[in-house]
Scaffold this active site. Structure first.
Site, PDB file in Angstrom:
ATOM      1  N   HIS A 124     -25.302  55.687 -37.411  1.00 35.98           N
ATOM      2  CA  HIS A 124     -24.937  56.839 -38.231  1.00 35.98           C
ATOM      3  C   HIS A 124     -23.540  56.757 -38.826  1.00 35.98           C
ATOM      4  O   HIS A 124     -23.159  57.595 -39.629  1.00 35.98           O
ATOM      5  CB  HIS A 124     -25.075  58.138 -37.428  1.00 35.98           C
ATOM      6  CG  HIS A 124     -23.959  58.330 -36.442  1.00 35.98           C
ATOM      7  ND1 HIS A 124     -23.887  57.642 -35.269  1.00 35.98           N
ATOM      8  CD2 HIS A 124     -22.862  59.123 -36.481  1.00 35.98           C
ATOM      9  CE1 HIS A 124     -22.803  57.997 -34.611  1.00 35.98           C
ATOM     10  NE2 HIS A 124     -22.160  58.894 -35.325  1.00 35.98           N
TER      11      HIS A 124
HETATM   12  C1  UD1 Z   1     -20.620  63.747 -37.297  1.00 32.82           C
HETATM   13  C2  UD1 Z   1     -19.221  63.338 -36.875  1.00 32.82           C
HETATM   14  C3  UD1 Z   1     -19.275  62.010 -36.148  1.00 32.82           C
HETATM   15  C4  UD1 Z   1     -20.286  62.055 -35.013  1.00 32.82           C
HETATM   16  C5  UD1 Z   1     -21.610  62.494 -35.566  1.00 32.82           C
HETATM   17  C6  UD1 Z   1     -22.663  62.564 -34.500  1.00 32.82           C
HETATM   18  C7  UD1 Z   1     -17.323  63.988 -38.294  1.00 32.82           C
HETATM   19  C8  UD1 Z   1     -16.339  63.515 -39.270  1.00 32.82           C
HETATM   20  N1  UD1 Z   1     -18.331  63.161 -38.006  1.00 32.82           N
HETATM   21  O1  UD1 Z   1     -21.078  62.802 -38.249  1.00 32.82           O
HETATM   22  O2  UD1 Z   1     -18.018  61.718 -35.620  1.00 32.82           O
HETATM   23  O3  UD1 Z   1     -20.363  60.786 -34.417  1.00 32.82           O
HETATM   24  O4  UD1 Z   1     -21.458  63.774 -36.175  1.00 32.82           O
HETATM   25  O5  UD1 Z   1     -23.911  62.892 -35.019  1.00 32.82           O
HETATM   26  O6  UD1 Z   1     -17.172  65.062 -37.766  1.00 32.82           O
HETATM   27  N2  UD1 Z   1     -27.211  66.832 -41.348  1.00 32.82           N
HETATM   28  C9  UD1 Z   1     -28.440  67.386 -41.153  1.00 32.82           C
HETATM   29  N3  UD1 Z   1     -28.613  68.223 -40.083  1.00 32.82           N
HETATM   30  C10 UD1 Z   1     -27.623  68.511 -39.214  1.00 32.82           C
HETATM   31  C11 UD1 Z   1     -26.355  67.939 -39.410  1.00 32.82           C
HETATM   32  C12 UD1 Z   1     -26.165  67.094 -40.474  1.00 32.82           C
HETATM   33  O7  UD1 Z   1     -29.359  67.151 -41.914  1.00 32.82           O
HETATM   34  O8  UD1 Z   1     -27.844  69.280 -38.260  1.00 32.82           O
HETATM   35  C13 UD1 Z   1     -27.009  65.894 -42.471  1.00 32.82           C
HETATM   36  C14 UD1 Z   1     -26.383  66.526 -43.670  1.00 32.82           C
HETATM   37  O9  UD1 Z   1     -26.979  65.993 -44.794  1.00 32.82           O
HETATM   38  C15 UD1 Z   1     -24.944  66.058 -43.611  1.00 32.82           C
HETATM   39  C16 UD1 Z   1     -25.059  64.718 -42.939  1.00 32.82           C
HETATM   40  O10 UD1 Z   1     -26.179  64.833 -42.039  1.00 32.82           O
HETATM   41  O11 UD1 Z   1     -24.354  66.003 -44.855  1.00 32.82           O
HETATM   42  C17 UD1 Z   1     -23.844  64.312 -42.149  1.00 32.82           C
HETATM   43  O12 UD1 Z   1     -23.467  65.338 -41.230  1.00 32.82           O
HETATM   44  P1  UD1 Z   1     -21.902  65.500 -40.799  1.00 32.82           P
HETATM   45  O13 UD1 Z   1     -21.790  66.524 -39.733  1.00 32.82           O
HETATM   46  O14 UD1 Z   1     -21.071  65.661 -42.014  1.00 32.82           O
HETATM   47  O15 UD1 Z   1     -21.519  64.088 -40.247  1.00 32.82           O
HETATM   48  P2  UD1 Z   1     -22.277  63.132 -39.228  1.00 32.82           P
HETATM   49  O16 UD1 Z   1     -22.613  61.895 -39.948  1.00 32.82           O
HETATM   50  O17 UD1 Z   1     -23.369  63.843 -38.495  1.00 32.82           O
END
Ligand code: UD1
Length: 365
Positions: free
Chosen positions: A205
């Protein structure tokens, strides 16, 4: 002592669970749980609350997904009135996600003591958003709790006062040890038709891997070879799923019959899956630690680790994203050439208790 505990993203939940338990059991602590809503899908959030018995959050800021600036800013805007309304003595943040730094900043600017659990870890790669979150959160924290000795050294080198820093062990391992026997009852292996030690687990991820088609392609080149030797179970993170389906790599994945994409798993199923795997290939931080305790070889698909104890004492090998290196590390792991793992000091299931005691000793209310 009124403590606001912050959790936002999936890896925070297994860290906050034993802390909430310990704080609820302590007579002189009144804990409040704030969920920022950084992660919100049922499989990324509620499932963990249910399985780990984490109390319902007292407040959910429901910020959702956005770019770094907007997400961090939205969390700060929503968190500030919670602090001014509740007036805690302490704000406790865990890990290194955007929720960690956002809530930390709000706390210190309002003069509330800030406690960071999992402090001092450093990859020394500032291209990782988490590294920025770690460095900044540690710089403004009043008490810093470390999982491993490298964290203490890093903080000392950055000039953090010794009196603020404590090596306490690993709250995520508290959760693993508490739930290991429950995970044994998971039927995930049967459900997926897997045999003990005859398959691999893959998780990806990190933006540096899954937002970069070059790196993602190199990893998939290795996956293509490995899935012919053993089935690979790939619980797919929403970010990874989005990128894969949007780009050219999806067509390649569809041709790999040994690569099995599954939805993100709950805590107990994932623990069972990793415990029984031949090896785990991952770019996660926490999984490097969990596999060390489970004594399962871990191949870290990154160029660095902020958790060096897992490579020095545990089962972790930092492999990078070079195709040939990944394949040869996989074969070495299968051949049992992985090093024997030692349990890192204090990863004994009692980290949350140590933190509770230190908070009670050090914070005057
Ligand atoms: C975040 C953390 C990362 C951690 C990871 C664990 C930051 C900078 N990054 O990254 O350190 O290792 O979480 O999972 O805080 N999305 C969904 N459903 C959700 C959450 C996210 O569909 O419940 C999708 C959205 O399109 C979003 C993307 O995943 O834009 C990324 O989510 P985000 O929380 O921005 O970062 P992670 O890659 O999950």
């Amino acid at each position: 002592m009124k403590i606001i505990n912050v959790a936002g993203a999936r890896p925070n939940f297994m860290k906050i669970a034993p802390l909430m338990d310990a704080f609820n059991a302590a007579e002189n602590i009144e804990p409040l749980l704030v969920h920022t809503g950084q992660h919100y899908d049922k499989r990324m959030s509620q499932l963990f609350f249910d399985q780990l018995g984490i109390p319902e959050p007292d407040v959910n800021l429901a910020v959702g997904s956005a770019g770094h600036a907007v997400q961090t800013a939205e969390i700060m805007k929503a968190f500030e009135p919670v602090l001014t309304g509740y007036r805690p003595d302490v704000v406790l943040v865990v890990g290194d996600v955007n929720s960690t730094i956002a809530c930390g900043l709000v706390a210190v600017k309002l003069g509330v003591k800030l406690v960071h659990v999992e402090a001092g870890l450093r990859s020394f790669d500032r291209r990782m958003p988490e590294e920025i979150n770690r460095v900044l959160t540690d710089a403004i924290s009043d008490l810093l709790f470390c999982t491993e000795a490298s964290g203490v050294d890093n903080l000392r080198n950055e000039g953090v006062g010794e009196e603020k820093v404590f090596l306490v062990g690993n709250v995520m391992i508290d959760t693993l040890l508490k739930n290991r026997s429950r995970a044994d009852d998971s039927t995930i292996l049967v459900g997926l038709g897997l045999e003990d030690r005859k398959y691999a687990v893959l998780t990806l991820h990190r933006p540096s891997n899954v937002d970069d088609p070059g790196a993602f392609g190199r990893i998939l080149d290795a996956v293509e070879v490995i899935q012919r030797e053993a089935p690979i179970i790939f619980p797919i993170h929403p970010r990874t799923s989005k990128n894969l389906r949007a780009g050219d790599l999806w067509a390649r994945v569809e041709t790999m019959s040994g690569l099995r994409l599954v939805e993100p798993l709950g805590y107990l199923d994932f623990l069972k899956l990793t415990s029984s795997a031949a090896a785990v290939l991952t770019d996660s931080g926490g999984i490097q630690e969990e596999t060390t305790i489970l004594k399962v070889p871990c191949l870290t698909l990154r160029d660095s680790t902020e958790r060096p104890i897992t490579a020095e004492a545990g089962t972790n090998t930092v492999v990078g994203t070079d195709t040939e290196r990944i394949i040869s590390a996989w074969r070495a792991a299968l051949a049992g050439r992985g090093r024997k793992a030692k349990t890192p000091p204090l990863w004994d299931g009692k980290a949350a208790q140590r933190i509770t005691k230190i908070l009670c000793d050090k914070i005057q209310v």
